[in-house]
Design an enzyme around this catalytic site. Structure first.
Site: not given
Ligand code: SAH
Length: 420
Positions: A235, A251, A273, A307, A327, A367
């Site tokens: 970040r 995400f 998200d 997404a 992410d 991850c």
């Molecule tokens: N970048 C974030 C962490 C991401 S974790 C941070 O810095 O805090 C992954 C995220 O992807 C989760 O919040 C989950 O809700 C979201 N997610 C999972 N599948 C998804 C999809 N198909 N479309 C959009 N978001 C999604």
């Protein structure tokens, strides 16, 4: 008052078993333990002295009958022994856990350097890599969250809680239980996910600081323990590249990257998200930081949805951003899913590039522990090249100090920054 709350809980928990289980394992498992790998699967145990309960201590002896390792036993999991120590014989007791907790917490002291912007949200104990396999402890200001991934820790919980109170004074301690544990209530002894082990109940989210920015975390029902603490350094890197930029944070969860992008001088940030509660939290996190003039001057848009669909829509509308952050959640749970995960990462790379302005920067993270860093970086670069968008000035990043890596396979987080 809080002391008695935990005392009451502790009185209902089993004490650690007094009889150690003697184990013999296959030669490959012996080699794996010697190399520092902390997991012994049930399938590689050749002999055990007697059946044990979760949390009993198991001692592995080598071919010559010498002490090899000691760990916590868990008959409910395919990982039947999680190694606490390998090498010379040691005594595992409250003093051992205290020592290990102090060591883990001391490693994080660098985050408190007074020359740095305040950070009081970070990981205190990072599971296997801090000597506590199947357990993490995160700090959010004066709230600590302990998350268990195995019932093997339950008989030791009293020692851990006592040790934590000494090593990291705090106001409140919340217990989280991994989903797989919740399936087997008979081994939980009445413990529940989101339970307070001590301290006052929460009336709302916890507010903490990360590099001087303020965020909320919901330790009771948020993802992980409430916040993705592992992305702190990435970040900060994003903050360095967003001056005058439009930014798409895909995400986004509760908008961590978004707020940093704004402080870095972005003119507009879109957070996306699938989780509506996460997006509401992203809006609150933005508001928490409006005292920063850059955040106040930046426009924030939030989109709830899938997404892949939303990025497709943006591409069709020819919407472009100067920085695109991807992410996603873990794509590969097992070795057999690595190939399909790499393909999914490549699909995301192409979709990200479709909405990335010429000369913009793609930031893509993974991850998935199963996906090796080199394979991930190569896959992203290949996808970009095949798309005639070479990534230049590439930077590849890994783990921060509060997410140490103590054995092969512990590294799960990787992130690529590529200018196009
Ligand atoms: N970048 C974030 C962490 C991401 S974790 C941070 O810095 O805090 C992954 C995220 O992807 C989760 O919040 C989950 O809700 C979201 N997610 C999972 N599948 C998804 C999809 N198909 N479309 C959009 N978001 C999604």
């Amino acid at each position: 008052m809080s002391e008695t709350v935990f005392d009451k809980i502790a009185a209902t928990l089993p004490a650690p078993g007094t009889k150690r289980i003697a184990l013999r394992v296959t030669p490959p498992a012996e080699r794996s333990i010697r190399s520092g790998h902390p997991w012994v699967y049930g399938t590689s145990i050749e002999d055990e002295s007697h059946p044990g309960a979760p949390g009993d201590l198991g001692v592995v002896f080598d071919r010559k009958g010498r002490f090899l390792a000691i760990g916590v036993y868990d008959p409910t999991s395919p990982i039947k022994l999680r190694v606490l120590h390998q090498g010379d014989a040691v005594k595992i007791d409250g003093a051992w856990f205290n020592q290990m907790l102090s060591t883990a917490i001391a490693k994080r002291k660098v985050l408190q350097d007074p020359s740095l912007a305040p950070t009081n949200g970070y990981r205190l104990v990072h599971g296997e890599s801090d000597g506590f396999p199947g357990m993490v402890v995160d700090r959010y200001a004066d709230t600590l969250v302990i998350k268990l991934y195995t019932p093997a820790w339950i008989p030791h919980l009293k020692s851990i809680v006592t040790g934590l109170r000494k090593a990291q004074p705090h106001n409140r301690l919340v217990l989280r239980l991994n989903r797989s544990m919740r399936k087997d209530p008979q081994f939980l002894f009445g413990l529940t996910d989101g339970q307070f082990l001590h301290g006052p109940a929460l009336t709302g989210p916890v507010i903490f600081s990360e590099n001087g920015l303020r965020f909320e975390a919901d330790p009771i029902s948020g993802q992980k323990t409430g916040f993705f603490l592992d992305q702190r350094e990435n970040r900060s890197r994003v903050e360095q590249i967003t001056r005058g930029c439009s930014v798409l944070n895909v995400f986004s969860y509760t908008g961590g990257f978004s707020v940093y992008a704004a402080r870095g001088g972005a003119t507009q940030v879109t957070s996306l998200d699938v989780s509506a509660p996460a997006m509401e939290a992203a809006e609150r996190n933005w508001v928490l930081n409006l005292t920063n003039p850059n955040v106040a001057a930046c426009e924030h848009e939030t989109l709830v949805g899938d997404a892949f669909e939303l990025m497709d829509d943006m591409a069709r509308m020819k919407r472009k951003f100067d920085v695109v952050i991807l992410d996603p959640p873990m794509f590969a749970q097992s070795a057999s899913q690595v190939e399909s995960a790499l393909l999914a990462y490549q699909r995301l790379t192409r979709m990200g590039l479709d909405v990335l302005a010429f000369g913009g920067t793609l930031v893509q993270a993974s991850c998935s522990a199963r996906v090796a860093a080199e394979s991930f970086f190569a896959a992203v670069e290949d996808a970009a090249n095949g798309y005639k968008r070479t990534l230049r000035e590439v930077r590849c990043t890994g783990h921060a100090v509060d997410h140490p890596i103590a054995f092969e396979g512990a590294a799960y987080l990787k992130c690529i920054f590529g200018k196009t």
